[in-house]
Design a protein around this motif. Sequence first.
Motif, short mmCIF file in Angstrom:
data_model
loop_
_atom_site.label_atom_id
_atom_site.label_comp_id
_atom_site.label_asym_id
_atom_site.label_seq_id
_atom_site.Cartn_x
_atom_site.Cartn_y
_atom_site.Cartn_z
N VAL A 129 41.63 45.03 42.88
CA VAL A 129 41.89 43.83 42.07
C VAL A 129 40.67 42.92 42.10
CG1 VAL A 129 43.28 41.73 41.89
CG2 VAL A 129 44.39 43.94 42.34
N ASN A 130 40.04 42.81 43.25
CA ASN A 130 38.83 42.00 43.37
C ASN A 130 37.72 42.54 42.46
OD1 ASN A 130 37.09 39.98 44.68
ND2 ASN A 130 36.13 41.71 45.72
N ALA A 131 37.56 43.86 42.44
CA ALA A 131 36.52 44.47 41.61
C ALA A 131 36.80 44.27 40.12
CB ALA A 131 36.40 45.96 41.93
N VAL A 132 38.03 44.54 39.70
CA VAL A 132 38.39 44.39 38.28
C VAL A 132 38.22 42.93 37.85
CG1 VAL A 132 40.29 44.50 36.64
CG2 VAL A 132 39.94 46.37 38.26
N THR A 133 38.68 42.01 38.68
CA THR A 133 38.57 40.59 38.35
C THR A 133 37.10 40.17 38.23
OG1 THR A 133 40.65 40.13 39.49
CG2 THR A 133 39.21 38.26 39.05
N SER A 134 36.29 40.61 39.19
CA SER A 134 34.87 40.27 39.18
C SER A 134 34.19 40.83 37.92
CB SER A 134 34.18 40.82 40.43
OG SER A 134 32.78 40.64 40.37
N LEU A 135 34.48 42.08 37.58
CA LEU A 135 33.88 42.68 36.40
C LEU A 135 34.30 41.95 35.13
CD1 LEU A 135 34.28 46.46 37.33
CD2 LEU A 135 32.13 45.18 37.20
N GLN A 160 38.06 43.32 23.08
CA GLN A 160 37.13 42.30 22.60
C GLN A 160 36.73 41.35 23.72
OE1 GLN A 160 39.94 41.06 19.68
NE2 GLN A 160 39.06 42.30 18.04
N GLN A 161 37.70 41.02 24.56
CA GLN A 161 37.43 40.15 25.71
C GLN A 161 38.49 40.36 26.78
OE1 GLN A 161 37.41 35.93 24.92
NE2 GLN A 161 36.05 35.49 26.63
N ALA A 162 38.06 40.39 28.03
CA ALA A 162 38.99 40.45 29.17
C ALA A 162 39.00 39.07 29.81
CB ALA A 162 38.57 41.51 30.16
N GLN A 163 40.11 38.38 29.71
CA GLN A 163 40.21 36.98 30.14
C GLN A 163 41.00 36.89 31.43
OE1 GLN A 163 42.13 35.58 26.56
NE2 GLN A 163 40.21 34.83 25.71
N VAL A 164 40.39 36.31 32.47
CA VAL A 164 41.06 36.11 33.75
C VAL A 164 41.71 34.74 33.77
CG1 VAL A 164 40.75 35.96 36.26
CG2 VAL A 164 39.40 37.60 34.91
N GLN A 165 43.00 34.72 34.13
CA GLN A 165 43.71 33.45 34.26
C GLN A 165 43.81 33.08 35.74
OE1 GLN A 165 45.62 35.95 32.13
NE2 GLN A 165 44.16 35.22 30.63
N SER A 166 43.53 31.85 36.06
CA SER A 166 43.59 31.43 37.47
C SER A 166 45.03 31.28 37.92
CB SER A 166 42.86 30.10 37.63
OG SER A 166 43.39 29.12 36.77
#
Length: 265
Positions: free
Chosen positions: A120-126, A259-265
């Motif tokens: 999860v850390n890797a995917v979120t960082s990428l 198109q975009q991978a958006q991380v939500q806090s």
Amino acid sequence: MPTNEQRRKAAKRKLERQIERRAERARRRRQRLTIIAVGAVVAVLAAGIAIYLGTRPSATTAAPAAAAGACTYTPDGQASKPVQAPDPNPARTGVVGLTLQTSQGAIPLTLDRAQAPCAVNAVTSLAQQGFYDDTPCHRLTTGEGLKVLQCGDPSGTGSGGPGFRYAEEPPTNLAPSPLGQGASNYARGLVAMAKTSQPDTTGSQFFLVYADSALPPEYTVVGRIAPEGLAVLDKVAAAGTDNSNGEGDGKPVTAVQIQQAQVQS
């Protein structure tokens, strides 16, 4: 008339042969494009049921051992896009929202840190570094026992990655697959990471399970797909695959572009 089990085994053997041929072609391309220094050692990974292929680093480029409890992200080949390796000390509790804004609609995901903190850390960082932006989902499988859409390779070839690899975090709570043979049931709605047949080869590629699939319990489960995301996947799956990798396996006929991978806090 062959039974379902015989068809499943034949399809699996066919897929393994196809992936082995792809690995051999990738090896030849690397040999043509790389000037090998004296004493350098290039190891070609044998491919298994997965798409992410890469070159293991030599001893001179291996990452140092991580501290106990930390994640180890080991340099591995050329990144498809320039990115930094993730922080090796990630949060290990809570969830992370990640929405894949695609050409076919939004696919919201909920990633579970407690289940797979390093992945999860890797995917979120990428995602935060834009690695997944403007990236195709390059593979759709529709055959019996494997129904997934695979994404996460900016090159769109199935052999690209982030320039690092890390260990799997195998799931321990999956039910056995009704197809048997020691497989686990990767249920509809799960998100899991792709890998090669070798250990510690998880990278950037992931697959979205739109119907129950039978796989060895070796693929890290990182989270779940929201109902509206499953509706997008159902639409893509209904259009089928171009069978470029064999019957029921290839590029989706309805192209899916992240198109975009958006991380939500």
